[in-house]
Structure formats: structure tokens, C-alpha cells
Design a protein around this motif. Sequence first.
Motif, PDB file in Angstrom:
ATOM      1  N   LEU A 184       0.833  -1.206   0.000  1.00 28.17           N
ATOM      2  CA  LEU A 184       0.000   0.000   0.000  1.00 28.17           C
ATOM      3  C   LEU A 184       0.863   1.251   0.000  1.00 28.17           C
ATOM      4  N   ALA A 185       1.916   1.250   0.825  1.00 29.28           N
ATOM      5  CA  ALA A 185       2.787   2.430   0.922  1.00 29.28           C
ATOM      6  C   ALA A 185       3.338   2.787  -0.451  1.00 29.28           C
ATOM      7  N   ILE A 186       3.877   1.791  -1.154  1.00 30.67           N
ATOM      8  CA  ILE A 186       4.462   2.052  -2.476  1.00 30.67           C
ATOM      9  C   ILE A 186       3.394   2.583  -3.426  1.00 30.67           C
ATOM     10  N   GLN A 187       2.220   1.936  -3.401  1.00 30.90           N
ATOM     11  CA  GLN A 187       1.197   2.310  -4.370  1.00 30.90           C
ATOM     12  C   GLN A 187       0.594   3.691  -4.075  1.00 30.90           C
ATOM     13  N   ILE A 188       0.429   3.996  -2.782  1.00 26.74           N
ATOM     14  CA  ILE A 188      -0.106   5.321  -2.431  1.00 26.74           C
ATOM     15  C   ILE A 188       0.886   6.406  -2.850  1.00 26.74           C
ATOM     16  N   LEU A 189       2.174   6.150  -2.617  1.00 23.88           N
ATOM     17  CA  LEU A 189       3.190   7.129  -2.996  1.00 23.88           C
ATOM     18  C   LEU A 189       3.187   7.358  -4.506  1.00 23.88           C
ATOM     19  N   ARG A 190       3.161   6.240  -5.250  1.00 22.45           N
ATOM     20  CA  ARG A 190       3.181   6.358  -6.711  1.00 22.45           C
ATOM     21  C   ARG A 190       1.941   7.133  -7.189  1.00 22.45           C
ATOM     22  N   ASN A 191       0.772   6.725  -6.663  1.00 27.60           N
ATOM     23  CA  ASN A 191      -0.481   7.332  -7.073  1.00 27.60           C
ATOM     24  C   ASN A 191      -0.520   8.807  -6.695  1.00 27.60           C
ATOM     25  N   GLY A 192      -0.152   9.108  -5.451  1.00 32.18           N
ATOM     26  CA  GLY A 192      -0.222  10.477  -4.951  1.00 32.18           C
ATOM     27  C   GLY A 192       0.723  11.390  -5.712  1.00 32.18           C
ATOM     28  N   MET A 193       1.961  10.917  -5.918  1.00 35.45           N
ATOM     29  CA  MET A 193       2.931  11.758  -6.610  1.00 35.45           C
ATOM     30  C   MET A 193       2.518  11.941  -8.067  1.00 35.45           C
ATOM     31  N   ASN A 194       1.911  10.897  -8.619  1.00 32.41           N
ATOM     32  CA  ASN A 194       1.409  10.979  -9.975  1.00 32.41           C
ATOM     33  C   ASN A 194       0.349  12.077 -10.085  1.00 32.41           C
ATOM     34  N   LEU A 195      -0.590  12.087  -9.106  1.00 32.79           N
ATOM     35  CA  LEU A 195      -1.647  13.095  -9.105  1.00 32.79           C
ATOM     36  C   LEU A 195      -1.063  14.493  -8.948  1.00 32.79           C
ATOM     37  N   MET A 196       0.022  14.591  -8.166  1.00 35.40           N
ATOM     38  CA  MET A 196       0.649  15.894  -7.947  1.00 35.40           C
ATOM     39  C   MET A 196       1.612  16.243  -9.076  1.00 35.40           C
ATOM     40  N   GLN A 197       1.637  15.379 -10.088  1.00 36.89           N
ATOM     41  CA  GLN A 197       2.455  15.576 -11.284  1.00 36.89           C
ATOM     42  C   GLN A 197       3.947  15.697 -10.980  1.00 36.89           C
ATOM     43  N   VAL A 198       4.391  14.861 -10.037  1.00 40.08           N
ATOM     44  CA  VAL A 198       5.827  14.750  -9.811  1.00 40.08           C
ATOM     45  C   VAL A 198       6.394  13.936 -10.981  1.00 40.08           C
ATOM     46  N   PRO A 199       7.484  14.377 -11.604  1.00 40.03           N
ATOM     47  CA  PRO A 199       8.029  13.625 -12.735  1.00 40.03           C
ATOM     48  C   PRO A 199       8.387  12.199 -12.329  1.00 40.03           C
ATOM     49  N   ALA A 200       8.149  11.230 -13.210  1.00 37.25           N
ATOM     50  CA  ALA A 200       8.284   9.807 -12.897  1.00 37.25           C
ATOM     51  C   ALA A 200       9.663   9.461 -12.341  1.00 37.25           C
ATOM     52  N   PHE A 201      10.697  10.109 -12.851  1.00 39.13           N
ATOM     53  CA  PHE A 201      12.040   9.733 -12.378  1.00 39.13           C
ATOM     54  C   PHE A 201      12.264  10.175 -10.946  1.00 39.13           C
ATOM     55  N   TRP A 202      11.646  11.310 -10.592  1.00 37.10           N
ATOM     56  CA  TRP A 202      11.778  11.746  -9.204  1.00 37.10           C
ATOM     57  C   TRP A 202      11.039  10.805  -8.260  1.00 37.10           C
ATOM     58  N   VAL A 203       9.958  10.211  -8.768  1.00 36.81           N
ATOM     59  CA  VAL A 203       9.232   9.242  -7.950  1.00 36.81           C
ATOM     60  C   VAL A 203      10.171   8.113  -7.540  1.00 36.81           C
ATOM     61  N   LEU A 204      11.001   7.660  -8.495  1.00 33.72           N
ATOM     62  CA  LEU A 204      11.952   6.582  -8.176  1.00 33.72           C
ATOM     63  C   LEU A 204      12.940   7.027  -7.114  1.00 33.72           C
ATOM     64  N   VAL A 205      13.461   8.251  -7.263  1.00 31.87           N
ATOM     65  CA  VAL A 205      14.433   8.760  -6.291  1.00 31.87           C
ATOM     66  C   VAL A 205      13.806   8.792  -4.903  1.00 31.87           C
ATOM     67  N   ILE A 206      12.574   9.293  -4.842  1.00 29.90           N
ATOM     68  CA  ILE A 206      11.901   9.419  -3.549  1.00 29.90           C
ATOM     69  C   ILE A 206      11.627   8.045  -2.941  1.00 29.90           C
ATOM     70  N   LEU A 207      11.136   7.095  -3.774  1.00 26.98           N
ATOM     71  CA  LEU A 207      10.855   5.752  -3.245  1.00 26.98           C
ATOM     72  C   LEU A 207      12.116   5.094  -2.704  1.00 26.98           C
ATOM     73  N   GLY A 208      13.221   5.270  -3.430  1.00 26.17           N
ATOM     74  CA  GLY A 208      14.489   4.681  -2.980  1.00 26.17           C
ATOM     75  C   GLY A 208      14.907   5.242  -1.635  1.00 26.17           C
ATOM     76  N   SER A 209      14.794   6.568  -1.502  1.00 25.97           N
ATOM     77  CA  SER A 209      15.197   7.196  -0.233  1.00 25.97           C
ATOM     78  C   SER A 209      14.307   6.719   0.903  1.00 25.97           C
ATOM     79  N   ILE A 210      13.014   6.588   0.597  1.00 29.05           N
ATOM     80  CA  ILE A 210      12.082   6.171   1.642  1.00 29.05           C
ATOM     81  C   ILE A 210      12.382   4.755   2.123  1.00 29.05           C
ATOM     82  N   LEU A 211      12.737   3.876   1.193  1.00 25.09           N
ATOM     83  CA  LEU A 211      13.071   2.496   1.570  1.00 25.09           C
ATOM     84  C   LEU A 211      14.169   2.493   2.622  1.00 25.09           C
TER      85      LEU A 211
END
Lengths: 336, 504
Positions: free
Chosen positions: A289-316
Motif C-alpha cells: 500500500l505504501a508504495i502504491q499510495i506514494l506512486r499514485n499520490g505523486m502521480n496526481l501531484m504531477q511529480v516527474p516519474a524519475f523523481w518518484v523513483l528517487v523518492i521511493l528509494g530514499s524512503i526504503l
Amino acid sequence: MADITATQDGSGANRFLHWIIHHPIWAFVVIVFIFFSVMNEHFFALGNFKNILIQASTLGLIALGMTLVMINGNIDLSVGAVVALAASLTVDIMGWPMFEGWGNWQILPGVLAGLAAGVLLGALNGFIVWKTGVDAFIVTLGAMLGVRGLVFVYTEEQSFFAMNFAYSDFGASSLVGLPTLALIFLVFTALVHILLSRTVHGSNTYAVGDNREAAVNAGIRVGPHMMINFMIVGFFAALAGITLSTQMGASTPNLGTNFELWVITAVVLGGTKLTGGAGSIIGTFGGVLAIQILRNGMNLMQVPAFWVLVILGSILIGVLFLDKQLNRKGAEELRL
Amino acid sequence: MTEPNPTLRLKGIVKTFPGVRALDGVDFDVRPGEVHALMGENGAGKSTLMKILAGVYHPDEGQIFIDDRPVVIRSPIEAKEHGITLIHQELSLAEEMSVAENIFLGELPRKKWGFVDWKTLDERVGTILQKLNADWGPRTRIGSLSIAKQQMCEIARALTHSAKIVVFDEPTASLTDAEKVVLFDVIEDLKAEGVGIVYISHRMEEIFKITDRISVLRDGSYRGTLNTRETDEDEITQMMIGRSLELHRRNIEHAEEGEEVLSVEGLSCGRLFQDVSFTVKAGEIVGFYGLVGAGRTEMAETLFGLRRPTAGKIRLAGEEVHIGSPSEAIEKGISLVPENRKEQGLVLGMNCRDNITLPQIDDLTAGPFVANGAEVAIYDMYRDRLQIKAPTWRTLVGSLSGGNQQKIVIGKWLSMKPRLLIVDEPTRGIDVGSKSEIHKLLRELAHQGYAIIVVSSEMPEVLHVSDRIIAMHNGRITRTFSADAVTEEDLIQAISGLTSDKAA
């Protein structure tokens, strides 16, 4: 494994604190949920929640099986390739001329073949790990490369399209007010949770990963036991491949690339140890859920896809560091 | 008198490993309701014999009979099916799991569909724990228990099902006296039920207290079986090592005491131990005696910088110091030979030389490379000084006997030229022969001017090596004895917390 209470008679608040310390990922899920609800007007909506669950179902199904394998102290890197194989087999076989007159029943042999392929490959992985004693990481790394190769051989690098529209309709259908795919995920989550926490097989899963020698000494047949868990993860990878292809109405040979990494990320976020012996389905569910909410939320906020990866990696890394801090013993701890 | 037929009989068991004849025609039998001790030095073949019983190894020759029927034991599962239960010396537990799951591991009670029957499990474990006088419950996480309590859980496995043969392999290695009493009760109960018991231990006093017969192995061959009532320690020792020993003497020699090396004042670490004060002089051995969990090991770890003290002062040669890490401790001349040599003291997969030079490898360089010659020289020196018996320095430490492994650890720390040597449980799991060698070695080191702290749970050991004995109970020092003034009764009282502070 049953919940083991450190304090036998904790008050409600105490018990909640204890629960959160053991599943810190859920605190994180709540925080990101609130964060996106406040930050984005489109996030907090029933339609979006259904969306998140559908998106979560693919990784989530595989993560259920991966949790068992990882608690065993093993790992399965071949799940992404199995996703592609099962999807390709299913979509191709249901279009075979011999099933032409079967109506919607033509889907069944395809689905059965896809699931069987997943279970068989899992069995093969498990059998090799059992009989050769080669590390699961290496065995499934080989399987990941080999199976992906087989997919390209089988499909001749082509995508397959499902000609029976009932197949792709299934991916978009709903049952009792919930998307069918989300429902499948939730039902299997409950089933695997019961398997892990209530059955002898579940207890043995922890024992084998915690102290393999002790499990052998206690007369647990470790080899066959691990093979069963590999078959379970193979089944879930195939099922995820099939549900994914129903969403697209097609299969591509590149389907499921990097899935193994996302699944492992979710499972580890959920508190399962890479060394085995600890973990839970509740945690894995939170991780997914955490991964999917982050992806979905950042997508809605129009965060560029590559930054989503950077953020997910840091969060892990951040979450696991936090987990380590929360579970320390304080000043009396042995410093190593 | 007619003897009952043996439950278990081994006949002419031979087991060879490449280059070694580990067992050479061993005969052994256990009658129902009997406690049969199996003795021998480390490396005599006891473990190999037990592994054959457990189905881990398969004998090259010879036969196993259970109730006079020949059987072949191919795996631990088959051993169990034949009614053989093994209680392992090295804990065989899954730490993250509950006590109940561990005790019934591999045979959890089931309901339909493979569900665990938690109710039955909790009831049965509850009954067993009550019998063991346990103050913990079936759902406690086993990793949160002390080693002694974990050992009791291991022992509880003997009670889960109706075994015909129970093998106890050094069950008392980490038990306190109170728990030993419980264990011996358990053994009595099993005896009464007609279970045959194999009891492996190095501790003579236990052997003579609870066993009916004693069989001795030496270098893989069977040396004979004696009735416990008709023999004595000397005879057994001679059978085991071919010479007699003087082990149970008290230390009578006094080292010349030098300057004060260590002085500790009011040292505390949270709930682990409080207000510990003592001094150690050069040339003196101070023994710390107490039950498991009394805070002795934790105190030693604090001195070595592994734990952060919450209060108190540590002075080395009169100078107040703060020890933040093991490397600072080593720099200041403190060395710790840890409790568990296999996990904390040695790299088993490395050779003897590399283990001895491990802490100083950074200083032993020739250019960017490790200086081989210097390393070998250091190894040779300590091999001679400590009489380490290893074929060459290339021998892997893992293949040495317990006594020689311990000497490697001691050699490693001596090579760091410490002023203060802390030795935690110096002879745990080491056979009698090597035990007295290690004791002699410690006395010699004291003579050479080292200040030594020995932490031990074995009374003969502290009595044998110490100049002074400090008794601890529940994290506090209860009494200090000098070697000539101590009696066993006083010591037992002091570690049980029965006396008030009184300096002797």
C-alpha cells in the motif's frame, strides 16, 4: 506465528504502541495517506482508492508469496519473468483454434496453463535449491534470465492480443462494489495471512528461516517445505501476470520487468528480514500500500516519474533505518 | 540378578572420516529406566556417536538395535520415529518464535486443514513449564529469555512425547544450581517412566549424583563400562585420559601482588548491574562468581567498552579513563576473552596464525601488504608459550579441539600486551584435561604480572584459580572472599543473595 506479546497485560494504548513498533510501515501508510489527502484534491476520493487497490493488486499478489519465501530465508528473483510467461501463455492459448467453439470457456485452458507454468517453475526453483544446496539468490537469478529468454523464444518477440473481450472486461469488472482484481488481492491476502499465522506450515516457515539447523533437528522436512513456498510464489506471480494482462487485454514479452525488485522492496518495507525468520503478511500488505499510495499520490501531484523513483528509494532506506532505531534496546544495548 | 533387556544397543560401531577413524568399534547400551553416562575428552567421539543416533551420520560398520530389533536411522525424522530424542548442547532454537512453538517444533499439534491447535499447545506447554518451575509462559518469545532459560526450554523437548531414549548432551553447561535441581527431577521422572537416558557431561559431581553406569570413550575407541556405585573420579579420569588429575584443589599459591591495575568505583549499567566497586592488582586473579544473569558478563563487557556505563568511575593505574569502544579498551591495555569463543572470539574459517594476529593486523604490514614473516613469528611464540597443539599455523581454527581454540583466543589477546586480561567462562565446553591446562596457564600468566579477572559459573573453577572471589547476585556485589577464607557454603549463600554485605 501467533502474535507474541512482550507485555502480557498491556492497556489498549500500550498494545497499539507495541503493534506500531512491530509494524512501523502502517504508521508510514497513515502519514502519506493524510499527506496526499491534504495536498491534493483528487486523492481523497472513492474512485481513486479503488484505483490504488487495483494498481496494488499486481505487486501485492506476488508480494504475498515472496513474503513466505523470504521468511524462509530464500528469495525469488524470477517472478518478473514468470509474470511475462504466464501472461503470454494465457493470452496465446485461449486464442488457439482448437478452443474456438468454446465461447467464453476458451479462456479457462489458457488461465490453467498460465498458472500451471508458474507453479511448475516455482517447483523447479525449489527443487534445485533443495537438491543442490545452491543459494536461492543464484538459482532464481538464473531462472530470471532463462525464463525471460524462453518468453522471447515462445512469443518470437511479439505481443499477443486477447480476441475474447470477456477477458479484458474481467480486468475492468466489479463485484459487490469493489473492483474484481482488488477483491482477488484482498481475499488472497487474508488467506495467506491465515496460512502463515495459524497453520503448521506457517510456523514451520518461520522456523526454517530462523534456525534451519534447529528445524532439521526437529524433524521438519526442510527441502520439500521450501519447495512448497517456491510453488506458492510461482502461483502468485503467474496469477499476477494473468490479472495484469486482463487489465491490458494483451501480453507483451517485456511484461513484469523489474517486478522482482518492486516486490522485494514492498516486502522489506513491510518488515520481513532478508535473512529470514521474521516478517508478516500484515506488514507486507502495508508495504505494498505504501508504495502504491506514494506512486499514485505523486502521480496526481504531477511529480516527474524519475523523481518518484528517487523518492521511493530514499524512503526504503529511511524506513528501514527508523525500524532499526525503534527496535533498539537503549542504553544497555551491546554496542557492536 | 537379571538385567532387563536394553532399550538401545549399539554394537561395533565404526565411523571414519577422511583421514580419521572417529569411532572404532564402539559398543554401548541403555536399559529402560537407567541413566547411562557417556564420558570422554573432547574429540573422543561422543558427538559423532550421538550424531549417528540422531541420524545425521551413518555408521560405516556396526549395528543399532532398538528393543532388540536391528534398525537403520537415516535422518533426524527417523530417529524421532524410533523414539530417540536428542537434547542438544548448542541451543537448537528459533529465536524469533514463541517458547511453545520451539518446544513442539516439528510436531505441533494440528487441527483439521493443517491449522495449529493453539489451545492444546498452550495447555501442554503450560503443564511442562510448570513441571520445570518456569516463571515464563508458553507465548514468550524465546529469544528474550536468558541462555539458562533457553536451555530449560530445550530440555522441555524431552517431555513432549513418549520417548524411549533421551540423550542429554551437556545439559547443565549454562544452568544455575536451582535449575540443575529441576533438571535432575525431570531425569528422575523419566527414569521412573522407564525411559533410557544417555547423559553426556564433563562434570564429575553430576555424573556421580545421577547416573547408574558410566561408559568411557577415548580417541574413538570404547574403553569400558563401569557401575557408578563401584567406581570413583580417579578411575574414570584415568580411563578418559590415561593419567590422573588434581582438579578440585583450591588455589593455595599466592602470586606476589603488585601495583593496583584496575580500580572500579560505583560502576552501573541500567538494570543490568549497579554500584559495582572492586580493585585488581598486577599478579592477581580475581574470580567473579554468580548465577547466570547476575551481571558478571555485562560488567566485563562494560569494562571492555562494549556497553556504556550509566554511572561510576573506572581507573587504570590510578588514572580515570573513559572506555568508549573495544578499540579504546585494547589501546589502554584491556583484553576480553569472551564467553562464547565460537561466536565472539574466533573466526573459525581462518587459520591459527591469522586468528592470533587479527587485532593487530593493521600494524603488521610491509608496504601495502601483510607481513607474513612477522605474523608467523607471533604465532610461533604463543604456540610455544601456551602449548597450542595444532599441526601447523595453516590449520583452520574450526578443526581444533575446544581447549586449543581457547588457547588461540588467549594467545590473541596476550599478543596485544594487555595489562588487564578479562576471561569470561574460560573453560566452558572444554574437557577435563584441557581444563586444568587452561587453569595452569591462567596461574602462570598471573605470576608473570598480568592482572586477571575470571568470570565463571563453575565453583571448582573459581576456587581453583582465584586469589580473591567476588560474589555477585542480581547485579550487585554481595561479598568478597579471599582464597584462604572462602568456603563453598558461604559462596553459595552469597550468590543466592542470602547474606548482607560483609567484607572478608
